[in-house]
Each structure stands twice: as C-alpha cells, then as structure tokens.
Design a protein around this motif. Structure first.
Motif, mmCIF file in Angstrom:
data_model
loop_
_atom_site.group_PDB
_atom_site.id
_atom_site.type_symbol
_atom_site.label_atom_id
_atom_site.label_comp_id
_atom_site.label_asym_id
_atom_site.label_seq_id
_atom_site.Cartn_x
_atom_site.Cartn_y
_atom_site.Cartn_z
ATOM 1 N N GLU A 5 0.828 -1.207 0.000
ATOM 2 C CA GLU A 5 0.000 0.000 0.000
ATOM 3 C C GLU A 5 0.861 1.255 0.000
ATOM 4 N N LEU A 6 1.934 1.228 0.744
ATOM 5 C CA LEU A 6 2.840 2.386 0.768
ATOM 6 C C LEU A 6 3.473 2.600 -0.603
ATOM 7 N N ARG A 7 3.834 1.520 -1.276
ATOM 8 C CA ARG A 7 4.391 1.657 -2.633
ATOM 9 C C ARG A 7 3.349 2.246 -3.578
ATOM 10 N N ILE A 36 -5.601 1.918 -1.953
ATOM 11 C CA ILE A 36 -5.385 3.273 -1.447
ATOM 12 C C ILE A 36 -6.595 3.742 -0.638
ATOM 13 N N LYS A 37 -7.781 3.422 -1.108
ATOM 14 C CA LYS A 37 -8.989 3.788 -0.368
ATOM 15 C C LYS A 37 -8.991 3.116 1.003
ATOM 16 N N LYS A 38 -8.572 1.854 1.052
ATOM 17 C CA LYS A 38 -8.487 1.123 2.322
ATOM 18 C C LYS A 38 -7.505 1.812 3.267
ATOM 19 N N VAL A 71 10.028 4.558 4.817
ATOM 20 C CA VAL A 71 9.768 3.187 5.261
ATOM 21 C C VAL A 71 10.158 2.182 4.178
ATOM 22 N N ILE A 72 9.817 2.484 2.931
ATOM 23 C CA ILE A 72 10.164 1.594 1.822
ATOM 24 C C ILE A 72 11.682 1.458 1.696
#
Length: 310
Positions: A5-7, A36-38, A71-72
């Motif tokens: 999700e971060l990516r 992304i909505k999640k 974070v990535i």
C-alpha cells in the motif's frame, strides 16, 4: 497498512495519475484504487485530490508519502544489509545521468563496471537534472551523475571531474585555425544552444549571456537556435548554420567531428569555462561500497581532457 500500500501511494504521488501508477506497480487500476482507499480509511485522512485528468496530493498526504518513501527505503535496506554480508556489491545499482554526459561517459563506464564488478549491473536512466533529483527523492534511482550547480537537496555529493568547455565551428570558419578564442569574440557569432531544461544551456549562457535573448546590432539580427541534443547541434554546426559551445568529452578522440573534416574544436582563452561533474546519492542509501565502486569505475575511464577530482 502494508508495504504494498505504501508503494502504491508513492507511485500515485510520483505519477499524479492512478492509471500510470497502477501500470508502474504492475497491477490493475481497480486493485490500486481499492488499496489506497483502504489505507485512507485506516488512517482516516484524505491522501489525494481526484479531479480532472490529474491527481494532486493533499498537504497531509505529502507528509505521509514522504514517510512512506522512508519506510520503503528502510525495508529495502534490510535486504541490502543481508546481501552485503555475502557480497557488498551484489545486486543492480540504479544510476541516473543527465543527457549531456550520458552518451559520452556511459559506453566506457558500463564496460568498466562489467569488467570490474560483474555482480553489480547498472540500471540506467537518462533525464534532466530536475527529474533525476525527483527520482532520487522518491527512490526510483539510487544515485546520479550530474553537473553542478543544482538545488541543495541534502544529498551526499562526491566530486568526479572538472570538464572544460570548447568551441565547435565549421572547418571553414574564419576562427577555425586559431589556437584559442575568448568568450568576447563569440558575441558576433550565431550561437546554437540546447533547449530549455538542459542545465548545460544555462552554463553556456553564463559564459555568453548575450545569447539569452534575441538582439540586434549594426550587423543585423543575431539569433540563438535551440536543439534537442548536443549531437543534433553538432550536425547543424557542421552544416554551417552557426557555432556552439560543448563539454570537452563530446569532442571525438581523433579531433574531428561528423564525417571527414566538417568540424573544428577550438579551446577557450583563459579564463577557460568549466563544469564540475559529481556523483550524488541519498544519505539514507546504505550501499556505500557500491557508490565507491561506481566512482572508481568512472576514474578508470579515459576521460581525456578533464581534471579528475579526489
């Protein structure tokens, strides 16, 4: 939240478009949008403004995307640390390079890297300075070869070499037999320049500022023509359309350009204008040995006519 999700949010922030971001991540657009909505629902914040054909990042979204990128990178660093325990140079190195350096340095640099460090293939990206700096910030590339100056972005910088400028002109030009030429003498010439976006254009205009605009004098209108690449401009010069200023490494090693003897390259008189070429990378990048290996590979190249810097 997940790394995936971060990516996704980093990709959308970079592309400013859900479709292109999904393509870059190798997933369908609905998959990316749902993820992304999640994440937005989990964080209870709005990350992106959806309107028209372009997506914009909200102010709070900007801060979250920056943290997501960190974070990535840190997650990737875990793999790098594990890999470096076996071989510090194992794995590809993503290198960016500007258009006015790439064609003249990369062919030999890539060969040197293959010979010296075959376990560290280079993944190459040519672009403008501004775009490469953005790609460094978002983690799309690991390091870049640029020419100073560029905006201070908190990057680590290692000097590579100072490269003098030379003047290229048709072989039959009245100045072609000169030992050297001053910048002042170029004022009455038709100058061919790179287009906007190239940092080398700005560096040439520092040497010859009068070509920054169209101007008229007793001899009539002087014009600056703009080309898309140094090689295009060299062909225009060979055709007799004007003169240009080039970095030293663009000069063919036999001293000739184009076919036969259509071009002549003449040095500047003192003070000779130069540009400083540097290697830059994010301070958070952990593969220091890879950076050092790349720098040593650059130094192993012939680099005729430039001054190596340590």
């Amino acid at each position: 939240m997940t790394l995936t999700e971060l990516r996704y949010i980093v990709a959308v922030a970079r592309e400013r478009h859900f479709g292109r971001a999904a393509e870059a991540c190798g997933v369908s657009q609905p998959t990316l949008s749902v993820a992304i909505k999640k994440l937005e629902e989990e964080l209870d914040v709005k990350l992106f403004e959806r309107g028209g054909n372009e997506v914009s990042v909200t102010p709070l979204g900007e801060a979250i995307v920056r943290q997501a990128q960190t974070v990535i990178e840190q997650a990737s660093a875990i793999h790098d640390i594990a890999r470096s325990g076996k071989d510090p140079l194992a794995g590809p190195l993503r290198l960016g390079i500007i258009y006015t350096i790439g064609p003249y340095l990369l062919p030999e640099l890539v060969r040197r890297c293959i010979d010296m460090h075959p376990q560290m293939p280079l993944m190459l990206q040519e672009n403008f300075t501004v775009k490469l700096l953005e790609m460094l910030r978002t983690g799309e590339i690991d390091c870049a070869i640029l020419a100073e100056p560029f905006p201070d972005t908190g990057l680590a910088v290692a000097k590579l070499y100072d490269e003098p400028f030379v003047i290229a002109m048709p072989a039959q030009h009245p100045l072609a037999k000169r030992e050297s030429i001053s910048a002042e003498e170029l004022k009455r010439e038709t100058m061919l320049l790179l287009g906007n976006g190239h940092c080398f254009r700005d560096q040439v205009l520092e040497v010859c500022p009068e070509f920054a605009r169209f101007s008229a004098d007793a001899d009539g209108l002087r014009r600056s023509f703009e080309g898309s690449s140094l090689e295009t401009i060299k062909h225009m010069v060979a055709a007799g359309l004007g003169i240009t200023v080039l970095p030293q490494l663009t000069v063919p090693r036999d001293g000739q350009g184009g076919s036969a003897s259509h071009l002549r390259f003449v040095p500047f008189s003192d003070p000779i204008p130069t540009r400083r070429v540097v290697l830059v990378w994010r301070r958070s990048f952990t593969r220091y040995e890879a950076i050092a290996a790349l720098r040593n590979a650059v130094y192993a190249c012939k680099l005729e006519g430039v001054t190596r810097l340590s």
